[in-house]
Design a protein around this motif. Sequence first.
Motif, PDB file in Angstrom:
ATOM      1  N   ASP A  17      12.786 -73.239 -18.058  1.00  0.00           N
ATOM      2  CA  ASP A  17      11.394 -73.001 -18.462  1.00  0.00           C
ATOM      3  C   ASP A  17      10.444 -73.226 -17.285  1.00  0.00           C
ATOM      4  O   ASP A  17       9.464 -72.495 -17.102  1.00  0.00           O
ATOM      5  N   VAL A  18      10.746 -74.258 -16.489  1.00  0.00           N
ATOM      6  CA  VAL A  18       9.910 -74.575 -15.327  1.00  0.00           C
ATOM      7  C   VAL A  18      10.078 -73.506 -14.249  1.00  0.00           C
ATOM      8  O   VAL A  18       9.099 -72.963 -13.720  1.00  0.00           O
ATOM      9  N   ILE A  52      17.856 -86.771 -17.251  1.00  0.00           N
ATOM     10  CA  ILE A  52      18.460 -85.819 -16.304  1.00  0.00           C
ATOM     11  C   ILE A  52      17.374 -85.081 -15.531  1.00  0.00           C
ATOM     12  O   ILE A  52      17.465 -84.898 -14.318  1.00  0.00           O
ATOM     13  N   LEU A  53      16.324 -84.668 -16.234  1.00  0.00           N
ATOM     14  CA  LEU A  53      15.219 -83.964 -15.573  1.00  0.00           C
ATOM     15  C   LEU A  53      14.503 -84.861 -14.568  1.00  0.00           C
ATOM     16  O   LEU A  53      14.030 -84.395 -13.528  1.00  0.00           O
ATOM     17  N   LYS A  57      13.882 -84.422 -10.424  1.00  0.00           N
ATOM     18  CA  LYS A  57      12.496 -84.510  -9.931  1.00  0.00           C
ATOM     19  C   LYS A  57      11.587 -83.459 -10.574  1.00  0.00           C
ATOM     20  O   LYS A  57      10.635 -82.976  -9.956  1.00  0.00           O
ATOM     21  N   LEU A  58      11.854 -83.127 -11.845  1.00  0.00           N
ATOM     22  CA  LEU A  58      11.055 -82.122 -12.545  1.00  0.00           C
ATOM     23  C   LEU A  58      10.136 -82.715 -13.592  1.00  0.00           C
ATOM     24  O   LEU A  58       9.380 -81.972 -14.232  1.00  0.00           O
ATOM     25  N   ARG A  68       5.429 -85.025 -18.347  1.00  0.00           N
ATOM     26  CA  ARG A  68       4.748 -83.882 -17.747  1.00  0.00           C
ATOM     27  C   ARG A  68       5.637 -83.243 -16.679  1.00  0.00           C
ATOM     28  O   ARG A  68       6.449 -83.919 -16.041  1.00  0.00           O
ATOM     29  N   VAL A  69       5.416 -81.956 -16.466  1.00  0.00           N
ATOM     30  CA  VAL A  69       6.149 -81.222 -15.442  1.00  0.00           C
ATOM     31  C   VAL A  69       5.592 -81.571 -14.071  1.00  0.00           C
ATOM     32  O   VAL A  69       4.375 -81.663 -13.890  1.00  0.00           O
ATOM     33  N   VAL A  70       6.462 -81.775 -13.116  1.00  0.00           N
ATOM     34  CA  VAL A  70       6.046 -81.970 -11.726  1.00  0.00           C
ATOM     35  C   VAL A  70       6.821 -80.992 -10.849  1.00  0.00           C
ATOM     36  O   VAL A  70       7.904 -80.528 -11.216  1.00  0.00           O
TER      37      VAL A  70
END
Length: 238
Positions: A17-18, A52-53, A57-58, A68-70
């Motif tokens: 998705d990212v 896992i995310l 580093k996501l 939040r997404v990084v």
Amino acid sequence: MTTVLTASDIAKALAADVHEGELRAGDMFQSERELCMRFGVGRTVVREAMTILQGMKLVDHSKGKRPRVVSPTLTQVMDSASEAAQFFFLDNEGKAHLEQARLFLETSMVRYAVVHATNAQIAKMVSAIEEADAVLADGEAFRDADSRFHRALTEVPGNPIFVALHDTFVERLMKNRPVKDDVESHNRRSNNEHKEVVSAILSKDSDKAVEVMTRHLTRNYGVYFQQALGRVGALKAN
């Protein structure tokens, strides 16, 4: 038959998705409840997926806040890879492979620098040399200055992959080596070779620059091997 998704499956789906732009840096992931419904799993599996995310580093998962997404930097991604690969570099064969890769990288960098290095980039190398000259008797401080010189060289092409490779593997290799017995004379010789490299860059002599860098890197690893053999001999003697 219904397929039961694992935490790894869910992490891959969210990472997709990212990467595909459905989620962007700063966006919040769906709530745990929404993710449970989307993937048909329990909260424990969703939390494992978020862990896992984090390793990828996501995600920024501050306590008490929705994840939040990084956007990870290349160095962060490479750091994750280096942690997984560190056991490969524990033995002498693994270190030799890394040294060979470093030799290929840095001789290519120095040949490129002869043609393309700017005055500012060369000045950065000279600054690292001057810092190293001031701390020849201090093993740890010299390593820091030594690493800055080699990093400045990898910065010349402006390619973040080369810099990330240095930060992730080369810097770790340099700083994990044992301090030499004759630290001051060894460091003086190494820094003199740095000076020769810069002199060759200024003279636009790529063959000389490559010859000095090859001698510099192969000699340093040869000294490491000699020390390793000495330690083996001492152990056998005891």
